[in-house]
Design an enzyme around this catalytic site. Sequence first.
Site, PDB file in Angstrom:
ATOM      1  N   SER A   1       0.871  -1.171   0.000  1.00  0.00           N
ATOM      2  CA  SER A   1       0.000   0.000   0.000  1.00  0.00           C
ATOM      3  C   SER A   1       0.907   1.219   0.000  1.00  0.00           C
ATOM      4  CB  SER A   1      -0.928  -0.013   1.212  1.00  0.00           C
ATOM      5  OG  SER A   1      -1.955   0.947   1.021  1.00  0.00           O
ATOM      6  N   GLU A   2       0.638   2.163  -0.901  1.00  0.00           N
ATOM      7  CA  GLU A   2       1.628   3.199  -1.195  1.00  0.00           C
ATOM      8  C   GLU A   2       1.853   4.173  -0.043  1.00  0.00           C
ATOM      9  OE1 GLU A   2      -1.209   2.685  -2.881  1.00  0.00           O
ATOM     10  OE2 GLU A   2      -2.156   4.568  -3.497  1.00  0.00           O
ATOM     11  N   ASN A   3       0.985   4.137   0.975  1.00  0.00           N
ATOM     12  CA  ASN A   3       1.252   4.997   2.123  1.00  0.00           C
ATOM     13  C   ASN A   3       2.358   4.453   3.021  1.00  0.00           C
ATOM     14  OD1 ASN A   3      -0.758   2.980   2.713  1.00  0.00           O
ATOM     15  ND2 ASN A   3      -0.934   3.892   4.739  1.00  0.00           N
TER      16      ASN A   3
END
Lengths: 233, 233, 219, 219
Positions: free
Chosen positions: C46-48
């Site tokens: 997840s890019e966060n």
Amino acid sequence: MINKVVSSAHHACSGIEHGMTIMLGGFGLCGIPENCIAELVKMQVKELTCISNNAGVDDFGLGLLLQQRQIRKMISSYVGENDEFERQMLSGELEVDLIPQGSLAERCRAGGAGIPAFFTPAGYGTEVGEGKEVRIFNDKPHILESALTADYAIVKAWKGDKTGNLIFKGTARNFNPPMAMAGKITIAEVEELVEPGELDPNQIHTPGIFVQRIFKGEGYQKRIEQRTTRKKA
Amino acid sequence: MINKVVSSAHHACSGIEHGMTIMLGGFGLCGIPENCIAELVKMQVKELTCISNNAGVDDFGLGLLLQQRQIRKMISSYVGENDEFERQMLSGELEVDLIPQGSLAERCRAGGAGIPAFFTPAGYGTEVGEGKEVRIFNDKPHILESALTADYAIVKAWKGDKTGNLIFKGTARNFNPPMAMAGKITIAEVEELVEPGELDPNQIHTPGIFVQRIFKGEGYQKRIEQRTTRKKA
Amino acid sequence: MALDKNGIAKRIAQELQDGWYVNLGIGIPTLVANHIPEGMSVDFQSENGILGMGPFPYEGEEDADLINAGKQTITALDGAVYFDSSTSFAMIRGQHVQLTVLGAMEVSENGDIANWKIPGKMVKGMGGAMDLVASADNIIVAMMHANKKGESKLLNNCSLPLTGVGCVKKVVTNLAVLEIVKDGGFKLLERAPGVSVQEIKSATQGKLIIEGDIPEMSL
Amino acid sequence: MALDKNGIAKRIAQELQDGWYVNLGIGIPTLVANHIPEGMSVDFQSENGILGMGPFPYEGEEDADLINAGKQTITALDGAVYFDSSTSFAMIRGQHVQLTVLGAMEVSENGDIANWKIPGKMVKGMGGAMDLVASADNIIVAMMHANKKGESKLLNNCSLPLTGVGCVKKVVTNLAVLEIVKDGGFKLLERAPGVSVQEIKSATQGKLIIEGDIPEMSL
């Protein structure tokens, strides 16, 4: 389920061929992948382009590959501690590309991060900047540097888990994390190999996504180049 | 000896003035500097340019500054959870610069790392790429993106020591480390503030050199935007 | 019969390969995680800032410091790792994530995608979508074949502002699996169970390439 | 009397300010760490990846995994931190290190520095020197006024391949403290104890600027 764990340097290095470009982590002899270097010597793989901050010493580190004339080209920032290196370089057997240390590190990171080029002030006005695009930012000239990648990146970590997550120790970290990002295939040798979940997910330096093969190295010599001490008062 | 420790958000934010550019760490409401945001509201400092991945929700995070019309311009990647934001943007009170999330993160890191510009494929062929230099690398078009810096960067960490070394927790890390690098003055608020030497030097995410002021924050609400759960079987 | 959202996710899950790192967008793509084939191990990014994302937490075990890019509370699996946003997009931009699945409002026959902005409506931002589509070698769009007005979302040219150019490789809709071919065009690979080629033809505005018999998906 | 190497280091230590992060090159610069003024706290960065570098270890306590950029065994102080090479040069290039002290073979009156290569001799490489000089706002060169042949190292123009252009701000030699001024020239700020202006004049090939009385260093 894919298994990244291999049993030895021999299996880890399989696929490395004549003429390939290899990145090797380490600063001096600190944090170098000793097991894989020994394996490369055994494999007798030749005509290598090696990207490494230094070139080892005469009888250790990349010096072992130089002895066997396995390196065609070195890309480094400092290569001063090696007589055989000097001989091969002066005789023209060995091609050498010297790069400022910070640019070398950033070019590896850029290669791993999908950034094909970036501007840096380092080297402007010197022979490093010759032939490179110059542009002024904030009243200061910068040169355009390109990303570096490698067929294989070989790094040495302190601890690793079976998914390839890595933790380094002290200043043995150095070039290992940026190079781990930049290998088409990245091999990690570690002093301690644990199960997934045993390493705190907050404390991992190199996420396993960057690592394709991992194994527990053996018999680390960890040679010291400059043993400097003080006496107890 | 220089002391980076300040007693409160009030002292930490001293010097922040109308019209300044402020970076604020966090992703959604996760890992935001709650204490400093509350202080900025109290200070009534206006005409701010805020660089933050998101703009908070109506009654929390940067939404609190929007309510007071303290923000002139937002530089973000996603601003969807905020009605007041929408109203100000549509009415033209608020200027908005939308940037791809990865470019935003890298532009902050670049600002802190002395890299004035770099090439990325993100945004090529879209309105993000309009007016930007295009260059082909590896047969793929890239656009040139410039570094971002800020008068103040405000970050939130889990643990910090008095020299400014920071450790983040979970996904509350997000934009905090790259933004910490890019502030002319970087303020860190932490949940736990310890003496130098209490944090393992191998496990620090943001070295203290990037942090000029640090304090222990209080009363963290840590609001959850999307509480998603599953039932125990 | 046309697929529902879960059916689309289930079909996309067949594209997964063991050991892949995968980024799933919000909406239908998220559902792909529920259909990973038995014995296969896939790692969700997840890019966060997490790799090794697990399922939602049990009630009462939510951690505000542990969310996904949709701001939902999540858990971390054994072997997970957290990292900052610049490292996260280094993974994405550097093509270390093998598959990106995301939704779209429009896809063109040359692989352009539009999924972030509707002129005249509130613009929420592109988030990480532009980085994801510009970087990934392997992008699958998961979407309904038509929009709410019944108009085709597979077009000659996108009418909405683009998110990325020439990047989509495959589209899985409620009606079909389509590959975007090099010279342009949606090559029909599979039909949803019970959906005819004619139905797909009439639902597709962009250039549709039909070669030989088109098999039904096996779900 | 001209200073010895320790004297040069001692004079440079007077330039330090409390709380500064400092990078010391190999040779004379390293000695600066021995002369930090009482009550002042200065944090040493070594570009191989440590902030908060301490003194050499006690005999028997050397750690092969803990070295400085000169490959010497070192220790870490409380509050130290380790990082990778790209982060290290982010600190340097991003001007977070307030002072860089390094040696030189030649310095020109417009601040050019040459310290990495002698044509015809074995080239060892620039290491981190080019990054350091190109980035630092505040660079002090620590060197002898003349080379081993007795030739001035303060020149109109460097004859050796450059390490950096227009970057040196100050030079501290065994004879003098000199500032490089904007329009070019070595402005004489201080004389070593007992060294005359005339001695400095005759030892300096580059443009020397002498304004008013030149005080002796107070060491």
